[in-house]
Enzyme design. Sequence first.
Site, PDB file in Angstrom:
ATOM      1  N   CYS A   2       4.207 -10.196  17.197  1.00  0.00           N
ATOM      2  CA  CYS A   2       4.877  -9.117  17.902  1.00  0.00           C
ATOM      3  C   CYS A   2       6.047  -9.652  18.724  1.00  0.00           C
ATOM      4  O   CYS A   2       6.115 -10.823  19.060  1.00  0.00           O
ATOM      5  CB  CYS A   2       3.892  -8.412  18.828  1.00  0.00           C
ATOM      6  SG  CYS A   2       2.374  -7.880  18.037  1.00  0.00           S
ATOM      7  N   LYS A 620      10.711 -10.017  -1.435  1.00  0.00           N
ATOM      8  CA  LYS A 620       9.558 -10.418  -0.628  1.00  0.00           C
ATOM      9  C   LYS A 620       8.295  -9.693  -1.066  1.00  0.00           C
ATOM     10  O   LYS A 620       7.224 -10.283  -1.149  1.00  0.00           O
ATOM     11  CB  LYS A 620       9.843 -10.136   0.854  1.00  0.00           C
ATOM     12  CG  LYS A 620       8.781 -10.687   1.799  1.00  0.00           C
ATOM     13  CD  LYS A 620       8.753 -12.207   1.769  1.00  0.00           C
ATOM     14  CE  LYS A 620       7.655 -12.784   2.605  1.00  0.00           C
ATOM     15  NZ  LYS A 620       7.539 -14.242   2.428  1.00  0.00           N
TER      16      LYS A 620
END
EC number: 2.6.1.16
Length: 625
Positions: A2, A620
């Site tokens: 985060c 990705k």
Amino acid sequence: MCGLVGYVGQRPACGVVMDALRRMEYRGYDSSGIALINGSAKSGNLTVRRRAGRLSNLESVLAEMVPASLAGNVGLGHIRWATHGRPTDRNAHPHRDATGKIAVVHNGIIENFPSLRHELEIAGVEFVSDTDTEVAVHLVAQAYCAGETAGDFVGSVLAVLRRLQGHFTLVFANADEPGTIVAARRSTPLVLGIGDGEMFVGSDVAAFIEHTRQAVELGQDQAVVITADGYRISDFDGNDDAVNARTFHIDWDLAAAEKGGYEYFMLKEIAEQPDAVVDTLLGHFTGGRIVLDEQRLSDQELREIDKVFVVACGTAYHSGLLAKYTIEHWTRLPVEVELASEFRYRDPVLDRSTLVVAISQSGETADTLEAVRHAKEQKAKVLAICNTNGSQIPRECDAVLYTRAGPEIGVASTKTFLAQVAANYLLGLALAQARGTKYPDEVQREYRELEAMPDLVARVIAGMGPVADLAYRFAQSTTVLFLGRHVGYPVALEGALKLKELAYMHAEGFAAGELKHGPIALIEENLPVIVVMPSPKGSAMLHAKLLSNIREIQTRGAVTIVIAEEGDDTVRLYADHLIELPAVSTLLQPLLSTIPLQVFAASVAQARGYDVDKPRNLAKSVTVE
């Protein structure tokens, strides 16, 4: 993981905090939120807004609010990568206590949150989220309202910090003390920004680089109290501890700050691998038992499993090959490893006693998702190993182990691979525990050995300078071969894949025993051959056979680059270049031996002038079959 920010100063905090969140979007996230305090020196009002999805969702909510409600010079902000609780509005940060006065943002994992949550629920606290974070804010509110630290905001936070276990950064604000922010860290990063009449805290310097270049990096188990006029650093007992913090000047521009000073995200992510392994392990050994993140399978159902399939693609497939060695060794269950793109088309034999393990970084890989659905149709039990909480694959599985590697920006997987390998060990131990093939003390011993690995991973990464130099020497080679045996074979495959992905070179990985069955025809003068050597202590026979393979290729003119454990003097005679790693047990070697191959591939790509983060033709997350 985060991204978080805290601000106290003279400017409107809303704009400062939102700008900081935009600068940290590169970290990846699934939700965002902001807390603002508007009031006098003695009391204020706390406003919190949070939304799942893109930061634009939060911006839309703020745009609809009355400007007066967004006023205030104190603010907290957060972009979340879910670890506990799905990515929803109610699980987004900041979290508040029941009075609506205290707010917190958090990065990391509070390992003992289940017992703390139970304690609070007994005391009558009602939780509104599924996160570990909410425990912290309720504990601070409890301490602030009663007991020895009643009315003492800083003292209440410190008292709670001393109770928390895990790796975390926490930042608290209190509407009753609106000019003060209290922040703390254990193992996860926290940086203080020193401005003129304003102060910042953030996950990294990108949070405040536009406002100040003066920064302080907090040390382990340190807390900081900031006001607009200054700061005080202490340990968790409240003792002055500024001497253990590091003051520095930020010389990077914003682009470099996002990459932590590295030239590419992939290099930063290689350096983050110790934390990725630590965070993946945290909270999974409780009360003497291995526990999964989500488990809708009973121990009885796990005991009834008689075979295991592992399905995955690309790098995740190589981690699955390593899982075979671990699970079979610890549980004596037969394990097959399949490419997800092939699995459902060959009509595999599945039934209620089959466990299918689906490994996916994104949780959205199309081939792996379809393999999961095929397994479910055949009534097999399915477990996901995934890095993205709330993604599709975990939602459709019976059990989940999350790899808490955090967002990975580089297309070529590095830290998620090591996290997947760590999760595979946890799965093997969980199955051995349920089936009784390992005694509890044996499970604990294996877990403790695994728990010691992050420090060794960090040590290996710190010594990779010579590997990068070696890569530049061989950057113009047309072919590189990789050889390994036992757990070294999947590592060799992964090394070859990395070189293909990043440097666009022909590279092949082989089981060394197959050398004489064809690949030896490729050996020629000056061909670089990278050999992943097993420990002589683990298997003297395997070690001797691989030494024989090295002699075979060396006599034909190849250049041998050998990855071996420290103290393995027998290999020195046959290695043109030797990369030494700390000695660990055989099954744990891939956590170390993979790292030189990652660095080698990235360095070759750099030497050839390619973008390490964005190799051509690759994505990705592959969401098409």
